[in-house]
Design a protein around this motif. Structure first.
Motif, PDB file in Angstrom:
ATOM      1  N   PRO A  15      37.956 128.812   1.447  1.00  0.00           N
ATOM      2  CA  PRO A  15      37.573 130.220   1.414  1.00  0.00           C
ATOM      3  C   PRO A  15      38.775 131.142   1.272  1.00  0.00           C
ATOM      4  CG  PRO A  15      37.415 129.356   3.652  1.00  0.00           C
ATOM      5  CD  PRO A  15      37.699 128.184   2.759  1.00  0.00           C
ATOM      6  N   ALA A  16      38.559 132.244   0.567  1.00  0.00           N
ATOM      7  CA  ALA A  16      39.604 133.255   0.461  1.00  0.00           C
ATOM      8  C   ALA A  16      39.836 133.889   1.827  1.00  0.00           C
ATOM      9  CB  ALA A  16      39.197 134.327  -0.559  1.00  0.00           C
ATOM     10  N   ALA A  17      40.975 134.559   1.969  1.00  0.00           N
ATOM     11  CA  ALA A  17      41.362 135.089   3.274  1.00  0.00           C
ATOM     12  C   ALA A  17      40.348 136.069   3.840  1.00  0.00           C
ATOM     13  CB  ALA A  17      42.732 135.756   3.171  1.00  0.00           C
ATOM     14  N   ASP A  18      39.665 136.811   2.969  1.00  0.00           N
ATOM     15  CA  ASP A  18      38.727 137.824   3.444  1.00  0.00           C
ATOM     16  C   ASP A  18      37.262 137.384   3.356  1.00  0.00           C
ATOM     17  OD1 ASP A  18      38.640 137.737   0.721  1.00  0.00           O
ATOM     18  OD2 ASP A  18      38.689 139.909   0.406  1.00  0.00           O
ATOM     19  N   THR A  19      37.016 136.080   3.193  1.00  0.00           N
ATOM     20  CA  THR A  19      35.649 135.585   3.076  1.00  0.00           C
ATOM     21  C   THR A  19      34.980 135.513   4.445  1.00  0.00           C
ATOM     22  OG1 THR A  19      36.257 134.242   1.162  1.00  0.00           O
ATOM     23  CG2 THR A  19      34.199 133.684   2.283  1.00  0.00           C
ATOM     24  N   PRO A  20      33.844 136.186   4.634  1.00  0.00           N
ATOM     25  CA  PRO A  20      33.162 136.089   5.934  1.00  0.00           C
ATOM     26  C   PRO A  20      32.538 134.715   6.128  1.00  0.00           C
ATOM     27  CG  PRO A  20      31.819 137.327   4.377  1.00  0.00           C
ATOM     28  CD  PRO A  20      33.128 137.064   3.694  1.00  0.00           C
ATOM     29  N   ALA A  21      32.303 134.363   7.380  1.00  0.00           N
ATOM     30  CA  ALA A  21      31.689 133.070   7.673  1.00  0.00           C
ATOM     31  C   ALA A  21      30.281 133.034   7.115  1.00  0.00           C
ATOM     32  CB  ALA A  21      31.663 132.827   9.182  1.00  0.00           C
ATOM     33  N   PRO A  22      29.861 131.936   6.480  1.00  0.00           N
ATOM     34  CA  PRO A  22      28.498 131.833   5.968  1.00  0.00           C
ATOM     35  C   PRO A  22      27.497 131.746   7.113  1.00  0.00           C
ATOM     36  CG  PRO A  22      29.629 129.729   5.745  1.00  0.00           C
ATOM     37  CD  PRO A  22      30.654 130.725   6.200  1.00  0.00           C
ATOM     38  N   PRO A  23      26.210 132.017   6.856  1.00  0.00           N
ATOM     39  CA  PRO A  23      25.215 132.033   7.941  1.00  0.00           C
ATOM     40  C   PRO A  23      25.012 130.703   8.638  1.00  0.00           C
ATOM     41  CG  PRO A  23      24.170 132.225   5.782  1.00  0.00           C
ATOM     42  CD  PRO A  23      25.634 132.393   5.566  1.00  0.00           C
ATOM     43  N   ASP A  24      25.429 129.602   8.002  1.00  0.00           N
ATOM     44  CA  ASP A  24      25.269 128.288   8.628  1.00  0.00           C
ATOM     45  C   ASP A  24      26.611 127.660   8.996  1.00  0.00           C
ATOM     46  OD1 ASP A  24      26.197 127.850   6.086  1.00  0.00           O
ATOM     47  OD2 ASP A  24      24.778 126.261   5.594  1.00  0.00           O
ATOM     48  N   ALA A  25      27.610 128.488   9.278  1.00  0.00           N
ATOM     49  CA  ALA A  25      28.938 127.969   9.618  1.00  0.00           C
ATOM     50  C   ALA A  25      28.947 127.242  10.960  1.00  0.00           C
ATOM     51  CB  ALA A  25      29.955 129.100   9.643  1.00  0.00           C
ATOM     52  N   MET A  26      28.007 127.616  11.853  1.00  0.00           N
ATOM     53  CA  MET A  26      27.901 126.966  13.162  1.00  0.00           C
ATOM     54  C   MET A  26      26.450 126.598  13.437  1.00  0.00           C
ATOM     55  SD  MET A  26      30.468 129.263  15.560  1.00  0.00           S
ATOM     56  CE  MET A  26      29.839 130.857  15.007  1.00  0.00           C
ATOM     57  N   GLN A  27      26.263 125.747  14.433  1.00  0.00           N
ATOM     58  CA  GLN A  27      24.919 125.398  14.875  1.00  0.00           C
ATOM     59  C   GLN A  27      24.843 125.494  16.396  1.00  0.00           C
ATOM     60  OE1 GLN A  27      24.066 121.428  13.581  1.00  0.00           O
ATOM     61  NE2 GLN A  27      25.982 120.577  14.338  1.00  0.00           N
ATOM     62  N   LEU A  28      23.768 126.116  16.862  1.00  0.00           N
ATOM     63  CA  LEU A  28      23.497 126.194  18.297  1.00  0.00           C
ATOM     64  C   LEU A  28      22.511 125.080  18.610  1.00  0.00           C
ATOM     65  CD1 LEU A  28      23.842 127.833  20.975  1.00  0.00           C
ATOM     66  CD2 LEU A  28      21.731 129.027  20.326  1.00  0.00           C
ATOM     67  N   VAL A  29      22.965 124.100  19.357  1.00  0.00           N
ATOM     68  CA  VAL A  29      22.146 122.931  19.671  1.00  0.00           C
ATOM     69  C   VAL A  29      21.572 123.107  21.072  1.00  0.00           C
ATOM     70  CG1 VAL A  29      22.090 120.417  19.843  1.00  0.00           C
ATOM     71  CG2 VAL A  29      23.649 121.528  18.229  1.00  0.00           C
ATOM     72  N   LEU A  30      20.271 123.254  21.138  1.00  0.00           N
ATOM     73  CA  LEU A  30      19.587 123.503  22.404  1.00  0.00           C
ATOM     74  C   LEU A  30      19.033 122.219  22.995  1.00  0.00           C
ATOM     75  CD1 LEU A  30      17.526 126.691  21.434  1.00  0.00           C
ATOM     76  CD2 LEU A  30      19.565 126.623  22.857  1.00  0.00           C
ATOM     77  N   SER A  31      19.031 122.140  24.307  1.00  0.00           N
ATOM     78  CA  SER A  31      18.415 121.016  24.994  1.00  0.00           C
ATOM     79  C   SER A  31      16.904 121.068  24.797  1.00  0.00           C
ATOM     80  CB  SER A  31      18.735 121.082  26.494  1.00  0.00           C
ATOM     81  OG  SER A  31      17.934 120.159  27.207  1.00  0.00           O
ATOM     82  N   PRO A  32      16.236 119.908  24.669  1.00  0.00           N
ATOM     83  CA  PRO A  32      14.772 119.907  24.561  1.00  0.00           C
ATOM     84  C   PRO A  32      14.091 120.310  25.862  1.00  0.00           C
ATOM     85  CG  PRO A  32      15.603 117.669  24.665  1.00  0.00           C
ATOM     86  CD  PRO A  32      16.805 118.561  24.527  1.00  0.00           C
ATOM     87  N   ARG A  33      14.842 120.328  26.961  1.00  0.00           N
ATOM     88  CA  ARG A  33      14.288 120.709  28.262  1.00  0.00           C
ATOM     89  C   ARG A  33      15.134 121.848  28.844  1.00  0.00           C
ATOM     90  NH1 ARG A  33      13.974 115.248  28.031  1.00  0.00           N
ATOM     91  NH2 ARG A  33      15.994 115.010  29.043  1.00  0.00           N
ATOM     92  N   LEU A  34      14.749 123.048  28.508  1.00  0.00           N
ATOM     93  CA  LEU A  34      15.467 124.214  29.019  1.00  0.00           C
ATOM     94  C   LEU A  34      14.998 124.555  30.426  1.00  0.00           C
ATOM     95  CD1 LEU A  34      15.457 126.536  25.866  1.00  0.00           C
ATOM     96  CD2 LEU A  34      17.259 124.983  26.644  1.00  0.00           C
ATOM     97  N   PRO A  35      15.861 125.188  31.215  1.00  0.00           N
ATOM     98  CA  PRO A  35      15.457 125.557  32.575  1.00  0.00           C
ATOM     99  C   PRO A  35      14.406 126.669  32.546  1.00  0.00           C
ATOM    100  CG  PRO A  35      17.566 126.545  32.030  1.00  0.00           C
ATOM    101  CD  PRO A  35      17.242 125.620  30.909  1.00  0.00           C
ATOM    102  N   LYS A  36      13.789 126.879  33.684  1.00  0.00           N
ATOM    103  CA  LYS A  36      12.807 127.955  33.792  1.00  0.00           C
ATOM    104  C   LYS A  36      13.535 129.293  33.675  1.00  0.00           C
ATOM    105  CE  LYS A  36       9.065 129.727  36.702  1.00  0.00           C
ATOM    106  NZ  LYS A  36       8.114 129.723  35.565  1.00  0.00           N
ATOM    107  N   LEU A  37      13.028 130.134  32.791  1.00  0.00           N
ATOM    108  CA  LEU A  37      13.670 131.415  32.531  1.00  0.00           C
ATOM    109  C   LEU A  37      12.765 132.553  32.963  1.00  0.00           C
ATOM    110  CD1 LEU A  37      14.940 130.665  28.906  1.00  0.00           C
ATOM    111  CD2 LEU A  37      16.247 130.436  31.024  1.00  0.00           C
ATOM    112  N   SER A  38      13.373 133.714  33.183  1.00  0.00           N
ATOM    113  CA  SER A  38      12.577 134.902  33.477  1.00  0.00           C
ATOM    114  C   SER A  38      11.820 135.306  32.217  1.00  0.00           C
ATOM    115  CB  SER A  38      13.484 136.043  33.930  1.00  0.00           C
ATOM    116  OG  SER A  38      14.255 136.513  32.832  1.00  0.00           O
ATOM    117  N   PRO A  39      10.759 136.093  32.348  1.00  0.00           N
ATOM    118  CA  PRO A  39      10.027 136.543  31.150  1.00  0.00           C
ATOM    119  C   PRO A  39      10.934 137.228  30.132  1.00  0.00           C
ATOM    120  CG  PRO A  39       8.752 137.006  33.117  1.00  0.00           C
ATOM    121  CD  PRO A  39      10.088 136.522  33.593  1.00  0.00           C
ATOM    122  N   ARG A  40      11.866 138.036  30.607  1.00  0.00           N
ATOM    123  CA  ARG A  40      12.773 138.719  29.677  1.00  0.00           C
ATOM    124  C   ARG A  40      13.667 137.727  28.950  1.00  0.00           C
ATOM    125  NH1 ARG A  40      17.820 140.103  29.125  1.00  0.00           N
ATOM    126  NH2 ARG A  40      18.387 139.123  31.099  1.00  0.00           N
TER     127      ARG A  40
END
Length: 331
Positions: A256-281
C-alpha cells in the motif's frame, strides 16, 4: 520433517521445485529489469528468531531465502540476520549493528517497530517493514507492508470494551502469526487479516513445499513478501528511482502507498460462541455490531448500517449466525 529416502521419490519434487522456480522467475521479470550492475548487495534482516516462536522465526528466514533464490537479479544478495526476540531494545541494537556493517538495505519489524525505521532512515538506508501496523508518517525511504494504522486496533478494542462490556484484546499472538486463538481470558480478540495475491501465493507455495517438504505458512509468506518488496526497493535505489510511485506487488498483494487507508477487512473481530450475560444496552450494541459488520443478529437481520460501518474490521466466529472462521488463508 521427514526426508525422502529413495532417489526415485526425490526426483518428482525436484522437477516440481525447478518448474515452480522458473515460473517465479518469469513473474518477477515482469516487475522490472533483471540485471543490476555492481557488487553483490548485502541485506540486513531483523527477525524474531528466539521468541515468541523459534519455528516461526525460522520460517520467516526460509521465506526470505526462497525469495532471494528465485530473484532474477544478479549477483544474488547476501543476507545477514539479527534476532530481535520481539524486544524493541534488541531490535534497535540490531538496527545499529546492521547500519555499522554497511548493509545496503534493512528489513524487519515482523512483531516490533521500536526506533528501527528512524534509525535506518537516519543512516540513509532504505527500510522495509513487515509489521501488520504502519506509521502514519514514516521517515523517507521506509516501505511498509502493513495495512493497519499504528494503535488503531487498540483504539477500536477499547471503544468496543467500553460499549459492550466484553473482554476484548487487540494484543494477542495473532499480531505475530495471524492465527486468531480465543482463550478463556477473553470474550473476543481483534486480529489482523493476511491479504494475499492468489496467483503469486500458489506459485510460491508450490516452490516452497517442493523445496522444504513443509507447509507454506503465514510466517513463510510474510518473510517471502518482505524480501520481494526489499529486492524491488533495492532495484529502485540502484536505478535512481527510490521515490517511484510504481506499485510493488508481493505474495501478500500490492504494497500500500503511504497514504492508503486500511481496507474494511484489514482486521477480524473473533467472538466467542458463548458470550457472557450482558445488560440490555450492551446486548443491543452487540446486535448492532453484528448487523453492521456483516453477520446476522439472533433475530436474523443482517448488514444494517451503523456507527461501526467505516471501521477496518469484520466479525467472525459468532456461531451460529456468523460464518465460521477459516483456519487458512482468506479467500
Amino acid at each position: 520433517m521427514t526426508s525422502a529416502s529413495r532417489c526415485r521419490s526425490v526426483a518428482p519434487w525436484r522437477r516440481l521445485a525447478e518448474g515452480a522456480a522458473r515460473a517465479a522467475v518469469a513473474g518477477a521479470l515482469a516487475l522490472g529489469s533483471a540485471a543490476e550492475a555492481g557488487p553483490a548487495p548485502t541485506l540486513g534482516a531483523i527477525v524474531p528468531l528466539s521468541w515468541p516462536s523459534a519455528t516461526e522465526g525460522e520460517e520467516i528466514v526460509q521465506g526470505m531465502q526462497l525469495a532471494i533464490k528465485t530473484w532474477p537479479g544478479q549477483p544474488a544478495p547476501t543476507l545477514i540476520v539479527k534476532d530481535s526476540a520481539c524486544d524493541p531494545r534488541r531490535a534497535d541494537d540490531a538496527a545499529r549493528e546492521l547500519v555499522a556493517a554497511k548493509v545496503d538495505l534493512v528489513l524487519g519489524s515482523w512483531c516490533v517497530l521500536g526506533q528501527v525505521p528512524k534509525l535506518v532512515a537516519d543512516a540513509g538506508l532504505p527500510f522495509v517493514s513487515a509489521h501488520a501496523e504502519r506509521l502514519a508518517k514514516p521517515p523517507e525511504g521506509v516501505l511498509q507492508l502493513g495495512r493497519i494504522e499504528l494503535y488503531a486496533a487498540e483504539r477500536i478494542a477499547a471503544a468496543l470494551r467500553g460499549e459492550t462490556g466484553l473482554r476484548i484484546s487487540a494484543r494477542t499472538s495473532c499480531w505475530m502469526d495471524f492465527e486468531p486463538v480465543l482463550r478463556d481470558t477473553y470474550d473476543a480478540v481483534l486480529c489482523p487479516v493476511l491479504g494475499y495475491d492468489k496467483a503469486r501465493w500458489e506459485q510460491a507455495q508450490a516452490t516452497y513445499t517442493a523445496a522444504y517438504r513443509k507447509p507454506f505458512t503465514h510466517s513463510v509468506a510474510r518473510g517471502y513478501a518482505a524480501m520481494e518488496a526489499a529486492l524491488a526497493q533495492l532495484r529502485r535505489v540502484r536505478n535512481g528511482q527510490r521515490n517511484s510511485t510504481e506499485p510493488i506487488v508481493t505474495v501478500l498483494g500490492r504494497v500500500p502507498a503511504a497514504d492508503t487507508p486500511a481496507p474494511p477487512d484489514a482486521m477480524q473481530l473473533v467472538l466467542s460462541p458463548r458470550l457472557p450475560k450482558l445488560s440490555p444496552r450492551e446486548q443491543a450494541v452487540v446486535n448492532q455490531l453484528l448487523q453492521t459488520k456483516g453477520c446476522c443478529a439472533p433475530d436474523g437481520t443482517c448488514a444494517k448500517p451503523g456507527p461501526w460501518a467505516d471501521q477496518p474490521f469484520v466479525v467472525r466466529g459468532h456461531a451460529p449466525t456468523c460464518p465460521a472462521l477459516s483456519s487458512g488463508v482468506r479467500r
